[in-house]
Scaffold this motif. Sequence first.
Motif, PDB file in Angstrom:
ATOM      1  N   GLU A 169       0.778  -1.241   0.000  1.00 32.53           N
ATOM      2  CA  GLU A 169       0.000   0.000   0.000  1.00 32.53           C
ATOM      3  C   GLU A 169       0.813   1.298   0.000  1.00 32.53           C
ATOM      4  O   GLU A 169       0.480   2.229  -0.738  1.00 32.53           O
ATOM      5  CB  GLU A 169      -0.970   0.030   1.197  1.00 32.53           C
ATOM      6  CG  GLU A 169      -2.099  -0.979   1.104  1.00 32.53           C
ATOM      7  CD  GLU A 169      -1.803  -2.241   1.889  1.00 32.53           C
ATOM      8  OE1 GLU A 169      -0.624  -2.657   1.898  1.00 32.53           O
ATOM      9  OE2 GLU A 169      -2.730  -2.801   2.489  1.00 32.53           O
ATOM     10  N   PRO A 170       1.871   1.427   0.822  1.00 30.90           N
ATOM     11  CA  PRO A 170       2.489   2.764   0.902  1.00 30.90           C
ATOM     12  C   PRO A 170       3.517   3.065  -0.178  1.00 30.90           C
ATOM     13  O   PRO A 170       4.507   3.712   0.076  1.00 30.90           O
ATOM     14  CB  PRO A 170       3.161   2.752   2.285  1.00 30.90           C
ATOM     15  CG  PRO A 170       2.867   1.445   2.912  1.00 30.90           C
ATOM     16  CD  PRO A 170       2.470   0.536   1.808  1.00 30.90           C
ATOM     17  N   HIS A 171       3.303   2.577  -1.400  1.00 28.15           N
ATOM     18  CA  HIS A 171       4.248   2.809  -2.489  1.00 28.15           C
ATOM     19  C   HIS A 171       3.684   3.799  -3.495  1.00 28.15           C
ATOM     20  O   HIS A 171       2.478   3.904  -3.687  1.00 28.15           O
ATOM     21  CB  HIS A 171       4.564   1.491  -3.220  1.00 28.15           C
ATOM     22  CG  HIS A 171       5.430   0.558  -2.463  1.00 28.15           C
ATOM     23  ND1 HIS A 171       6.802   0.525  -2.601  1.00 28.15           N
ATOM     24  CD2 HIS A 171       5.125  -0.392  -1.544  1.00 28.15           C
ATOM     25  CE1 HIS A 171       7.305  -0.410  -1.813  1.00 28.15           C
ATOM     26  NE2 HIS A 171       6.301  -0.978  -1.160  1.00 28.15           N
ATOM     27  N   PHE A 199       0.754  13.206  -3.217  1.00 30.04           N
ATOM     28  CA  PHE A 199       0.904  12.181  -2.182  1.00 30.04           C
ATOM     29  C   PHE A 199       2.073  11.275  -2.553  1.00 30.04           C
ATOM     30  O   PHE A 199       2.120  10.722  -3.660  1.00 30.04           O
ATOM     31  CB  PHE A 199      -0.365  11.349  -2.042  1.00 30.04           C
ATOM     32  CG  PHE A 199      -0.286  10.307  -0.954  1.00 30.04           C
ATOM     33  CD1 PHE A 199      -0.599  10.639   0.360  1.00 30.04           C
ATOM     34  CD2 PHE A 199       0.107   9.007  -1.241  1.00 30.04           C
ATOM     35  CE1 PHE A 199      -0.510   9.683   1.364  1.00 30.04           C
ATOM     36  CE2 PHE A 199       0.195   8.055  -0.244  1.00 30.04           C
ATOM     37  CZ  PHE A 199      -0.117   8.390   1.067  1.00 30.04           C
ATOM     38  N   GLY A 258       3.915   7.903  -1.233  1.00 29.42           N
ATOM     39  CA  GLY A 258       3.840   6.774  -0.322  1.00 29.42           C
ATOM     40  C   GLY A 258       5.130   6.610   0.462  1.00 29.42           C
ATOM     41  O   GLY A 258       6.230   6.817  -0.077  1.00 29.42           O
ATOM     42  N   THR A 270       8.008   4.513  -0.939  1.00 23.86           N
ATOM     43  CA  THR A 270       8.578   4.894  -2.231  1.00 23.86           C
ATOM     44  C   THR A 270      10.066   5.165  -2.058  1.00 23.86           C
ATOM     45  O   THR A 270      10.468   5.903  -1.160  1.00 23.86           O
ATOM     46  CB  THR A 270       7.886   6.151  -2.780  1.00 23.86           C
ATOM     47  OG1 THR A 270       6.475   5.950  -2.761  1.00 23.86           O
ATOM     48  CG2 THR A 270       8.339   6.449  -4.194  1.00 23.86           C
ATOM     49  N   THR A 281      13.985   4.583   1.693  1.00 20.14           N
ATOM     50  CA  THR A 281      12.628   5.049   1.393  1.00 20.14           C
ATOM     51  C   THR A 281      12.412   6.489   1.849  1.00 20.14           C
ATOM     52  O   THR A 281      12.997   6.944   2.829  1.00 20.14           O
ATOM     53  CB  THR A 281      11.582   4.146   2.058  1.00 20.14           C
ATOM     54  OG1 THR A 281      11.722   4.229   3.484  1.00 20.14           O
ATOM     55  CG2 THR A 281      11.740   2.709   1.604  1.00 20.14           C
ATOM     56  N   VAL A 303       2.483   6.211   6.633  1.00 23.52           N
ATOM     57  CA  VAL A 303       2.092   5.562   5.380  1.00 23.52           C
ATOM     58  C   VAL A 303       2.281   6.465   4.162  1.00 23.52           C
ATOM     59  O   VAL A 303       2.284   5.986   3.027  1.00 23.52           O
ATOM     60  CB  VAL A 303       0.630   5.067   5.440  1.00 23.52           C
ATOM     61  CG1 VAL A 303       0.484   3.994   6.488  1.00 23.52           C
ATOM     62  CG2 VAL A 303      -0.341   6.212   5.677  1.00 23.52           C
ATOM     63  N   GLY A 304       2.413   7.757   4.372  1.00 23.31           N
ATOM     64  CA  GLY A 304       2.600   8.645   3.242  1.00 23.31           C
ATOM     65  C   GLY A 304       2.738  10.087   3.659  1.00 23.31           C
ATOM     66  O   GLY A 304       2.596  10.436   4.831  1.00 23.31           O
TER      67      GLY A 304
END
Length: 286
Positions: free
Chosen positions: A59-61, A71, A73, A76, A111, A168-169
């Motif tokens: 999800e957090p990509h 946004f 993630g 990323t 990240t 998460v982002g």
Amino acid sequence: MIPASFDYARPASLDEAVTVLAEAGEDAKVLAGGQSLLPLLRLRLAYPSTLVDLARVPEPHGVRDEGDHVFIGAMTTHDDVIHSPIVKSECPLVALATATVADPAVRHRGTFGGSLAHADPAGDLPSVAVALDMRMVARSSSGERVIPAADFFVDYLESALAPGEILVGVQVPKLGPGWGFRYEKFHRTAQAWAIVGVAAAVRRSNGTIEEARVGLTNMGTRPVRASAVEEAVRGLPVGDSAAVKDAASHAAEGTEPPADLHAQPDYRRHLARILTHRALLAAAAG
């Protein structure tokens, strides 16, 4: 050195990750890219009871345009942020600063969210976050909340994330047309932490500086917003180097730079003034 023993969990979804983290207790740590956490584990500067590895969590990509903000993630990678067309177009200061993080190997593994959650004031991204008024999106088993960057960085290596929360982002506000950007960084080698860094955003109109945002790296136990500089530079002619230099002389006001093997506080204050001058001129030039 060998890390202290810990339990290890590798959840497959974000919901599973926050559940595991809640059950693991306050001493649990989240592993994203690992470029900041793993050295602390090896040196036994961190003693997590449980390590929650997010490598399998999808999800957090990624990066997406969400209207008034971008946004990003949390999972990323730096390299993906640097090369994202959306980031380059809508929040170029993020791309400029991220490109200076460590070296290519770290940027391919590390990240974006992990760097921010680590909350190291010598990191390049926290100062950009406060300059751009980013908003951090955190998730826990009880739901989601948004934390302004000004409140997110609490102290050295300490963020506002509560036990059981995962970043998460990040929401990066779009500044719109008329802005120029620059990230200036002084460091010993390409992969070293910044001795001092300056993130600058300048809005120009009719040949004058209408607004400026300045964030300082490694000038205290958390990133610093140079509000005195922002006030002093407002209304100055874009090309007036002497006047901008005078405004930049306020860069070190209210800061508490560290003393270490690389630099003493007075030298860091000097660097902050010099780099702020350069960053403002470059940003104002567009």
